[in-house]
Design a protein around this motif. Structure first.
Motif, short mmCIF file in Angstrom:
data_model
loop_
_atom_site.label_atom_id
_atom_site.label_comp_id
_atom_site.label_asym_id
_atom_site.label_seq_id
_atom_site.Cartn_x
_atom_site.Cartn_y
_atom_site.Cartn_z
N THR A 293 0.80 -1.15 -0.09
CA THR A 293 -0.03 0.02 -0.05
C THR A 293 0.86 1.27 -0.05
OG1 THR A 293 -2.02 -1.20 1.27
CG2 THR A 293 -1.83 1.21 1.38
N ALA A 294 1.68 1.38 0.79
CA ALA A 294 2.70 2.50 0.93
C ALA A 294 3.47 2.56 -0.51
CB ALA A 294 3.60 2.25 1.97
N ALA A 295 3.83 1.37 -1.08
CA ALA A 295 4.84 1.56 -2.23
C ALA A 295 3.80 2.33 -3.27
CB ALA A 295 5.27 0.34 -2.60
N LEU A 296 2.48 1.78 -3.33
CA LEU A 296 1.78 2.23 -4.60
C LEU A 296 1.51 3.72 -4.12
CD1 LEU A 296 -0.67 -0.88 -4.68
CD2 LEU A 296 0.60 0.18 -6.63
N LYS A 297 1.25 4.14 -3.01
CA LYS A 297 0.99 5.48 -2.64
C LYS A 297 2.06 6.42 -2.98
CE LYS A 297 -2.87 4.88 0.22
NZ LYS A 297 -3.87 4.79 1.61
N HIS A 298 3.25 5.83 -2.71
CA HIS A 298 4.31 6.63 -2.63
C HIS A 298 4.57 6.82 -4.33
CE1 HIS A 298 8.61 8.01 -2.12
NE2 HIS A 298 8.83 7.30 -3.01
N ASN A 299 4.42 5.92 -5.20
CA ASN A 299 4.71 5.78 -6.53
C ASN A 299 3.64 6.53 -7.45
OD1 ASN A 299 7.10 4.80 -6.11
ND2 ASN A 299 6.37 2.48 -6.35
N GLU A 300 2.55 7.20 -6.88
CA GLU A 300 1.46 7.61 -7.39
C GLU A 300 1.64 8.61 -8.53
OE1 GLU A 300 -2.99 9.54 -6.33
OE2 GLU A 300 -1.20 9.62 -4.73
N ALA A 301 2.83 9.55 -8.45
CA ALA A 301 3.11 10.35 -9.28
C ALA A 301 4.32 9.87 -10.27
CB ALA A 301 3.57 11.65 -8.66
N LYS A 302 5.13 8.80 -10.12
CA LYS A 302 5.80 8.31 -10.86
C LYS A 302 5.56 7.90 -12.28
CE LYS A 302 9.07 6.91 -7.22
NZ LYS A 302 10.23 5.73 -6.61
N TYR A 303 6.38 7.70 -13.29
CA TYR A 303 6.13 7.46 -14.40
C TYR A 303 5.94 5.87 -14.69
CZ TYR A 303 6.35 12.32 -15.85
OH TYR A 303 6.09 13.74 -16.00
N PHE A 304 5.19 5.53 -15.74
CA PHE A 304 4.87 4.11 -15.89
C PHE A 304 4.44 3.75 -17.30
CE2 PHE A 304 1.91 0.80 -15.56
CZ PHE A 304 2.39 -0.20 -15.06
N THR A 305 4.71 2.63 -17.75
CA THR A 305 4.35 2.22 -19.04
C THR A 305 3.77 1.10 -18.90
OG1 THR A 305 6.49 1.37 -19.82
CG2 THR A 305 6.04 3.41 -20.58
N ASN A 306 2.50 0.77 -19.66
CA ASN A 306 1.43 -0.30 -19.30
C ASN A 306 2.03 -1.56 -19.59
OD1 ASN A 306 1.06 -0.37 -21.82
ND2 ASN A 306 -0.98 0.16 -21.77
N ASP A 307 3.21 -1.96 -20.46
CA ASP A 307 3.89 -3.04 -20.54
C ASP A 307 4.33 -3.66 -19.41
OD1 ASP A 307 5.60 -0.77 -20.93
OD2 ASP A 307 7.22 -2.29 -21.70
N LEU A 308 4.50 -2.89 -18.05
CA LEU A 308 4.69 -3.30 -16.85
C LEU A 308 3.56 -3.61 -15.88
CD1 LEU A 308 7.45 -0.46 -16.14
CD2 LEU A 308 7.84 -2.67 -17.17
N VAL A 309 2.56 -3.77 -16.57
CA VAL A 309 1.05 -4.17 -15.78
C VAL A 309 1.27 -5.65 -15.06
CG1 VAL A 309 -1.29 -4.73 -15.89
CG2 VAL A 309 -0.41 -2.78 -16.75
N TYR A 310 2.15 -6.49 -15.87
CA TYR A 310 2.12 -7.76 -15.51
C TYR A 310 2.87 -7.90 -14.23
CZ TYR A 310 4.39 -12.45 -14.86
OH TYR A 310 4.92 -13.64 -14.42
#
Length: 357
Positions: A293-310
């Motif tokens: 939970t803490a990681a997801l909230k901390h990473n809320e503004a980080k950049y992401f590409t959806n090939d990393l959804v797995y």
């Protein structure tokens, strides 16, 4: 008839290729379950949107958005149980090329082939979930072959849109949720038709909030399709919370689009690469898995590409696996990617090229 025959042949060829190596993948796939478990059978849901660009969503406070296209999601930004990611992108403005990566280990940053890769369905099964795949997209088009192959590995799999001449709105998928057994641990994937063109065909008349029904007005019709998707997401969330013990819900789009532009994967502005993504975590989930939970909230503004959804799904399920790289999971405090290291268009365009047009 010739095209249909070619598509059928291509479909079975792809199945045979996948099956030939997938069994070996399953044989070597190891999953270690989390020590903590929910107090009763629970459900995790992944919703895949279609052609949804966050550039045109009111939840993202973009100045180009003049209509309140996503009022429900906008409200959830103030809900502490929701994490609305600000900087998610597609890996390609193409459904099959995007999702064959999002749904598997294959991504822009490794050399794995689709047929060699574990899938989110594989991981969920190994983690003890009963898996369901429910899609409002067809199964017969060659372009959907990898997606269909993944879907057909689920324990239950159903497609609404078998007759391509009949409109089926995404709300139809709610009927399938009512079939989900609340006495099991469920991992459910729902695949929207979303905002795929023709936009006027994606929502019932009563959701035509903007524009003239008698006219083809792509920007306004697109806004209506986003508005309807937002409604369907709200209904999925509400039903799952009330009836099948929803513990986590992930929504992301395969790619975006520009409603008044010509769709071409090689010539799209970045608005077509920017996608929405959010996660809901129940209070019980947050109590059981505070680190995730803490990681997801901390990473809320980080950049992401959806090939990393797995890898994100692996993190959400709190498993360890020989086919899971925590450094690629935005659900982990080990997440390594930044705007400077991420790319789109299958690795050819750095995200730093997005100047916010």
């Amino acid at each position: 008839m010739f095209t249909l025959n070619n598509n059928v042949r291509a479909y079975f060829y792809a199945i045979n290729q996948f099956n030939a190596e997938h069994q070996e993948t399953l044989n070597t796939l190891k999953v270690t379950l989390p020590k903590n478990s929910f107090s009763k059978p629970s459900t995790v849901i992944v919703v895949i949107g279609e052609s949804a660009s966050r550039t045109f969503m009111s939840a993202y406070d973009n100045p180009r958005t003049t209509n309140d296209t996503t009022p429900w999601l906008r409200e959830q930004k103030n809900n502490p149980d929701f994490i609305v990611f600000k900087n998610a992108y597609t890996s390609r403005v193409n459904t099959v090329l995007s999702l064959e990566r999002a749904l598997t280990e294959k991504n822009q940053y490794n050399s794995l082939e689709f047929r060699q890769s574990a899938t989110i369905i594989d991981i969920a099964k190994k983690a003890g979930y009963y898996t369901g795949w429910y899609s409002n997209q067809g199964t017969t088009d060659e372009a959907d072959t990898p997606i269909t192959i993944v879907g057909k590995t689920a324990d239950t799999k159903k497609w609404t849109n078998q007759d391509l001449n009949t409109l089926q709105y995404d709300g139809t998928l709610l009927n399938y949720l009512k079939e989900v057994n609340p006495s099991k641990n469920n991992f459910i994937v729902l695949h929207f038709m979303g905002s795929h063109d023709n936009y006027q065909n994606r929502y019932p008349v009563k959701f035509a909030k903007w524009g003239d029904l008698a006219k083809n007005e792509p920007p306004l019709d697109y806004d209506n399709s986003l508005y309807y998707s937002d409604y369907v997401l709200s209904q999925i969330y509400t039903y799952a919370k009330e009836h099948i013990n929803l513990q986590a819900m992930l929504y992301f789009a395969d790619h975006g689009t520009v409603p008044n532009g010509r769709r071409n994967p090689d010539m799209n502005p970045f608005a077509a690469n920017r996608i929405p993504m959010f996660v809901y975590l129940s209070p019980e989930y947050q109590a059981l898995y505070p680190q995730t939970t803490a990681a997801l909230k901390h990473n809320e503004a980080k950049y992401f590409t959806n090939d990393l959804v797995y890898d994100m799904v692996c993190g959400l399920l709190n498993i360890q696996s020989n086919r899971y790289d925590e450094t690629q999971s935005i659900a982990s405090d080990k997440y390594k990617f930044t705007r400077e290291t991420l790319k789109t268009n299958l690795g050819t365009t750095p995200l730093t090229d997005d100047k916010g047009e």
